[in-house]
Design a protein around this motif. Structure first.
Motif, mmCIF file in Angstrom:
data_model
loop_
_atom_site.group_PDB
_atom_site.id
_atom_site.type_symbol
_atom_site.label_atom_id
_atom_site.label_comp_id
_atom_site.label_asym_id
_atom_site.label_seq_id
_atom_site.Cartn_x
_atom_site.Cartn_y
_atom_site.Cartn_z
ATOM 1 N N PRO A 8 29.057 -53.475 -9.506
ATOM 2 C CA PRO A 8 28.132 -53.119 -10.575
ATOM 3 C C PRO A 8 26.716 -53.561 -10.216
ATOM 4 N N ILE A 9 25.754 -52.802 -10.710
ATOM 5 C CA ILE A 9 24.351 -53.180 -10.569
ATOM 6 C C ILE A 9 23.686 -53.053 -11.937
ATOM 7 N N ILE A 10 22.626 -53.799 -12.122
ATOM 8 C CA ILE A 10 21.869 -53.769 -13.374
ATOM 9 C C ILE A 10 20.455 -53.316 -13.031
ATOM 10 N N ILE A 11 20.014 -52.238 -13.664
ATOM 11 C CA ILE A 11 18.685 -51.690 -13.399
ATOM 12 C C ILE A 11 17.828 -51.858 -14.647
ATOM 13 N N THR A 12 16.690 -52.511 -14.458
ATOM 14 C CA THR A 12 15.752 -52.759 -15.557
ATOM 15 C C THR A 12 14.420 -52.115 -15.208
ATOM 16 N N LYS A 13 13.832 -51.398 -16.140
ATOM 17 C CA LYS A 13 12.520 -50.797 -15.891
ATOM 18 C C LYS A 13 11.440 -51.808 -16.224
ATOM 19 N N ASP A 14 10.538 -52.015 -15.256
ATOM 20 C CA ASP A 14 9.392 -52.903 -15.428
ATOM 21 C C ASP A 14 8.192 -52.031 -15.740
ATOM 22 N N LYS A 15 7.802 -51.990 -16.975
ATOM 23 C CA LYS A 15 6.714 -51.103 -17.401
ATOM 24 C C LYS A 15 5.376 -51.479 -16.776
ATOM 25 N N GLY A 16 5.257 -52.679 -16.237
ATOM 26 C CA GLY A 16 4.006 -53.124 -15.633
ATOM 27 C C GLY A 16 3.859 -52.736 -14.174
ATOM 28 N N ASN A 18 3.916 -49.817 -11.221
ATOM 29 C CA ASN A 18 3.842 -48.375 -11.008
ATOM 30 C C ASN A 18 4.564 -47.927 -9.744
ATOM 31 N N GLU A 19 4.465 -48.721 -8.671
ATOM 32 C CA GLU A 19 5.033 -48.283 -7.402
ATOM 33 C C GLU A 19 6.563 -48.397 -7.376
ATOM 34 N N TYR A 20 7.096 -49.522 -7.788
ATOM 35 C CA TYR A 20 8.546 -49.739 -7.823
ATOM 36 C C TYR A 20 8.926 -50.252 -9.207
ATOM 37 N N MET A 32 18.950 -58.815 -5.147
ATOM 38 C CA MET A 32 17.906 -58.154 -5.924
ATOM 39 C C MET A 32 17.154 -57.187 -5.028
ATOM 40 N N THR A 33 16.776 -56.065 -5.601
ATOM 41 C CA THR A 33 15.947 -55.093 -4.897
ATOM 42 C C THR A 33 15.205 -54.289 -5.947
ATOM 43 N N GLU A 34 14.532 -53.221 -5.548
ATOM 44 C CA GLU A 34 13.805 -52.404 -6.506
ATOM 45 C C GLU A 34 13.733 -50.979 -5.998
ATOM 46 N N GLY A 35 13.368 -50.059 -6.902
ATOM 47 C CA GLY A 35 13.279 -48.661 -6.516
ATOM 48 C C GLY A 35 12.210 -47.924 -7.286
ATOM 49 N N LYS A 36 11.899 -46.716 -6.793
ATOM 50 C CA LYS A 36 10.873 -45.885 -7.414
ATOM 51 C C LYS A 36 11.427 -45.074 -8.586
ATOM 52 N N MET A 42 19.440 -47.123 -7.070
ATOM 53 C CA MET A 42 20.858 -47.150 -6.704
ATOM 54 C C MET A 42 21.022 -47.115 -5.183
ATOM 55 N N GLU A 43 20.230 -46.283 -4.508
ATOM 56 C CA GLU A 43 20.289 -46.218 -3.046
ATOM 57 C C GLU A 43 19.854 -47.534 -2.419
#
Length: 128
Positions: A8-16, A18-20, A32-36, A42-43
């Motif tokens: 399982p992974i947990i994805i949270t949107k960081d409104k602050g 813009n890039e990731y 931990m990682t991040e995405g666009k 997920m990738e």
């Protein structure tokens, strides 16, 4: 047979950001990682898990979704660990090859790096 793992992974949107803007937690390996985008996140999680597997033992697959706040996405990612290792494990391994002596002598005279030549030839032959 390929080793397939599911986490399982947990994805949270960081409104602050813009890039990731999508922050990803991988709780069962403390990653931990991040995405666009969500798909990119997920990738990136799959890539993180695959990279982690190159130097660490992965825990068994776990499909239990953690409890989280409502504003996050919780999903499962599947990683073919065997395939990831085949594509990304660049550790050098020693192989013994047999070549005609005259090629060995010509190669030494010309400063040929036999390992480099063999690697290039294998990549070309295997389309890797």
């Amino acid at each position: 047979m390929d080793e397939i793992r599911v986490f399982p992974i947990i994805i949270t949107k960081d409104k602050g950001s813009n890039e990731y803007p999508y922050f990803v937690e991988i709780p069962y390996i403390d990653g931990m990682t991040e995405g666009k985008s969500i798909a990119d996140a997920m990738e990136m999680a799959k890539d993180y898990i695959g990279t982690f597997s190159l130097e660490n033992d992965l825990p068994e697959s776990n499909t239990k979704l953690p409890k989280v706040k409502e504003e996050v996405v919780v999903t499962l990612v599947t990683v073919n660990v065997s395939e990831y290792k085949r594509k990304h494990d660049n550790r050098a391994v020693k192989k013994i090859i047999t070549i005609p002596n005259y090629l060995n002598e010509l190669g030494k005279e010309n400063g040929i790096n036999f390992s480099e030549i063999m690697t290039a030839a294998l990549k070309k032959k295997l389309r890797a």
